[in-house]
Design a protein around this motif. Structure first.
Motif, PDB file in Angstrom:
ATOM      1  N   GLU A  23      -8.076  -9.949   1.295  1.00  0.00           N
ATOM      2  CA  GLU A  23      -7.528  -9.788  -0.059  1.00  0.00           C
ATOM      3  C   GLU A  23      -6.422 -10.798  -0.352  1.00  0.00           C
ATOM      4  O   GLU A  23      -6.378 -11.357  -1.442  1.00  0.00           O
ATOM      5  CB  GLU A  23      -7.028  -8.361  -0.275  1.00  0.00           C
ATOM      6  CG  GLU A  23      -8.050  -7.291   0.026  1.00  0.00           C
ATOM      7  CD  GLU A  23      -9.391  -7.458  -0.688  1.00  0.00           C
ATOM      8  OE1 GLU A  23      -9.491  -8.209  -1.674  1.00  0.00           O
ATOM      9  OE2 GLU A  23     -10.349  -6.829  -0.232  1.00  0.00           O
ATOM     10  N   ARG A  63      -6.963  -2.622  -8.510  1.00  0.00           N
ATOM     11  CA  ARG A  63      -7.264  -1.631  -7.471  1.00  0.00           C
ATOM     12  C   ARG A  63      -6.641  -0.284  -7.829  1.00  0.00           C
ATOM     13  O   ARG A  63      -7.252   0.776  -7.626  1.00  0.00           O
ATOM     14  CB  ARG A  63      -6.743  -2.138  -6.131  1.00  0.00           C
ATOM     15  CG  ARG A  63      -7.183  -1.375  -4.923  1.00  0.00           C
ATOM     16  CD  ARG A  63      -8.691  -1.205  -4.782  1.00  0.00           C
ATOM     17  NE  ARG A  63      -9.385  -2.414  -4.412  1.00  0.00           N
ATOM     18  CZ  ARG A  63      -9.755  -2.750  -3.207  1.00  0.00           C
ATOM     19  NH1 ARG A  63      -9.486  -1.959  -2.184  1.00  0.00           N
ATOM     20  NH2 ARG A  63     -10.408  -3.862  -2.992  1.00  0.00           N
ATOM     21  N   PHE A 115      -4.891  -8.325  -8.744  1.00  0.00           N
ATOM     22  CA  PHE A 115      -5.772  -7.617  -7.821  1.00  0.00           C
ATOM     23  C   PHE A 115      -5.268  -6.194  -7.579  1.00  0.00           C
ATOM     24  O   PHE A 115      -6.032  -5.221  -7.678  1.00  0.00           O
ATOM     25  CB  PHE A 115      -5.895  -8.365  -6.498  1.00  0.00           C
ATOM     26  CG  PHE A 115      -6.419  -7.513  -5.385  1.00  0.00           C
ATOM     27  CD1 PHE A 115      -7.746  -7.134  -5.365  1.00  0.00           C
ATOM     28  CD2 PHE A 115      -5.584  -7.069  -4.376  1.00  0.00           C
ATOM     29  CE1 PHE A 115      -8.238  -6.312  -4.340  1.00  0.00           C
ATOM     30  CE2 PHE A 115      -6.060  -6.262  -3.368  1.00  0.00           C
ATOM     31  CZ  PHE A 115      -7.393  -5.882  -3.354  1.00  0.00           C
ATOM     32  N   VAL A 116      -3.988  -6.045  -7.269  1.00  0.00           N
ATOM     33  CA  VAL A 116      -3.422  -4.718  -6.970  1.00  0.00           C
ATOM     34  C   VAL A 116      -3.508  -3.828  -8.206  1.00  0.00           C
ATOM     35  O   VAL A 116      -3.883  -2.659  -8.105  1.00  0.00           O
ATOM     36  CB  VAL A 116      -1.975  -4.832  -6.450  1.00  0.00           C
ATOM     37  CG1 VAL A 116      -1.348  -3.439  -6.293  1.00  0.00           C
ATOM     38  CG2 VAL A 116      -1.924  -5.586  -5.133  1.00  0.00           C
ATOM     39  N   ALA A 153      -2.075   2.701  -2.867  1.00  0.00           N
ATOM     40  CA  ALA A 153      -3.427   2.153  -3.038  1.00  0.00           C
ATOM     41  C   ALA A 153      -3.912   1.551  -1.730  1.00  0.00           C
ATOM     42  O   ALA A 153      -3.112   1.024  -0.960  1.00  0.00           O
ATOM     43  CB  ALA A 153      -3.415   1.072  -4.114  1.00  0.00           C
ATOM     44  N   GLU A 154      -5.204   1.631  -1.498  1.00  0.00           N
ATOM     45  CA  GLU A 154      -5.802   0.935  -0.360  1.00  0.00           C
ATOM     46  C   GLU A 154      -6.158  -0.469  -0.820  1.00  0.00           C
ATOM     47  O   GLU A 154      -6.919  -0.638  -1.770  1.00  0.00           O
ATOM     48  CB  GLU A 154      -7.060   1.657   0.111  1.00  0.00           C
ATOM     49  CG  GLU A 154      -6.779   2.947   0.821  1.00  0.00           C
ATOM     50  CD  GLU A 154      -8.057   3.561   1.368  1.00  0.00           C
ATOM     51  OE1 GLU A 154      -8.917   2.810   1.864  1.00  0.00           O
ATOM     52  OE2 GLU A 154      -8.176   4.783   1.271  1.00  0.00           O
ATOM     53  N   LEU A 155      -5.618  -1.466  -0.139  1.00  0.00           N
ATOM     54  CA  LEU A 155      -5.814  -2.846  -0.583  1.00  0.00           C
ATOM     55  C   LEU A 155      -6.803  -3.623   0.266  1.00  0.00           C
ATOM     56  O   LEU A 155      -7.170  -4.726  -0.092  1.00  0.00           O
ATOM     57  CB  LEU A 155      -4.469  -3.581  -0.597  1.00  0.00           C
ATOM     58  CG  LEU A 155      -3.406  -2.965  -1.509  1.00  0.00           C
ATOM     59  CD1 LEU A 155      -2.131  -3.776  -1.437  1.00  0.00           C
ATOM     60  CD2 LEU A 155      -3.904  -2.837  -2.934  1.00  0.00           C
ATOM     61  N   GLY A 156      -7.224  -3.080   1.357  1.00  0.00           N
ATOM     62  CA  GLY A 156      -8.139  -3.820   2.216  1.00  0.00           C
ATOM     63  C   GLY A 156      -7.359  -4.513   3.317  1.00  0.00           C
ATOM     64  O   GLY A 156      -6.445  -3.944   3.887  1.00  0.00           O
ATOM     65  N   THR A 187      -8.864   1.250 -10.660  1.00  0.00           N
ATOM     66  CA  THR A 187     -10.242   1.631 -10.378  1.00  0.00           C
ATOM     67  C   THR A 187     -10.445   2.304  -9.033  1.00  0.00           C
ATOM     68  O   THR A 187     -11.502   2.862  -8.786  1.00  0.00           O
ATOM     69  CB  THR A 187     -11.162   0.387 -10.412  1.00  0.00           C
ATOM     70  OG1 THR A 187     -10.747  -0.529  -9.400  1.00  0.00           O
ATOM     71  CG2 THR A 187     -11.121  -0.269 -11.764  1.00  0.00           C
ATOM     72  N   GLU A 217       0.833  -1.211   0.000  1.00  0.00           N
ATOM     73  CA  GLU A 217       0.000   0.000   0.000  1.00  0.00           C
ATOM     74  C   GLU A 217       0.864   1.255   0.000  1.00  0.00           C
ATOM     75  O   GLU A 217       0.609   2.191  -0.762  1.00  0.00           O
ATOM     76  CB  GLU A 217      -0.927   0.018   1.217  1.00  0.00           C
ATOM     77  CG  GLU A 217      -2.104  -0.912   1.105  1.00  0.00           C
ATOM     78  CD  GLU A 217      -2.989  -0.874   2.343  1.00  0.00           C
ATOM     79  OE1 GLU A 217      -2.542  -0.394   3.413  1.00  0.00           O
ATOM     80  OE2 GLU A 217      -4.128  -1.348   2.239  1.00  0.00           O
ATOM     81  N   PRO A 273     -10.315   1.967  -4.623  1.00  0.00           N
ATOM     82  CA  PRO A 273     -10.810   0.988  -3.660  1.00  0.00           C
ATOM     83  C   PRO A 273     -12.291   0.679  -3.830  1.00  0.00           C
ATOM     84  O   PRO A 273     -13.054   1.500  -4.301  1.00  0.00           O
ATOM     85  CB  PRO A 273     -10.561   1.640  -2.295  1.00  0.00           C
ATOM     86  CG  PRO A 273     -10.371   3.078  -2.577  1.00  0.00           C
ATOM     87  CD  PRO A 273      -9.931   3.217  -4.007  1.00  0.00           C
TER      88      PRO A 273
END
Length: 91
Positions: free
Chosen positions: A68, A85, A81-82, A61-64, A88, A56, A90
């Motif tokens: 995840e 993210r 996935f990253v 980016a916020e990944l959760g 688009t 992150e 979070p």
């Protein structure tokens, strides 16, 4: 069209290398393959949380959270996935 794809491919390769390096450093693995699972390489939940924080911070980016990495356990799945993210945002 090809000119637009090249920067995207370069960003994806950079992201792949960055995440593979983070996994390798955290887990003491010299080379991480696309099919390797974070937990299969010996990672545990505290390392996963640390890894998420590092990625992150590096990517912005916020990944959760733990969900995840559980849902995207291999390097290839997690990079995809990253990348999604980052493209688009979070959620």
């Amino acid at each position: 069209m090809t000119d637009q794809l090249i920067p995207e491919v370069d960003r994806r390769l950079d992201l792949h290398d960055l995440i593979a390096g983070v996994w390798g450093d955290l887990l003491g693995v010299p080379a991480v393959r696309d099919t390797d699972s974070f937990f299969g390489l010996g990672g545990h939940s505290l390392q996963a949380l640390h890894m998420l924080d590092l990625v992150e911070d590096s990517c912005g980016a916020e990944l959760g959270g733990m969900r995840e990495i559980s849902e995207h356990p291999t390097l290839a799945e997690f990079v995809t996935f990253v990348a999604g993210r980052l493209a688009t945002g979070p959620g």
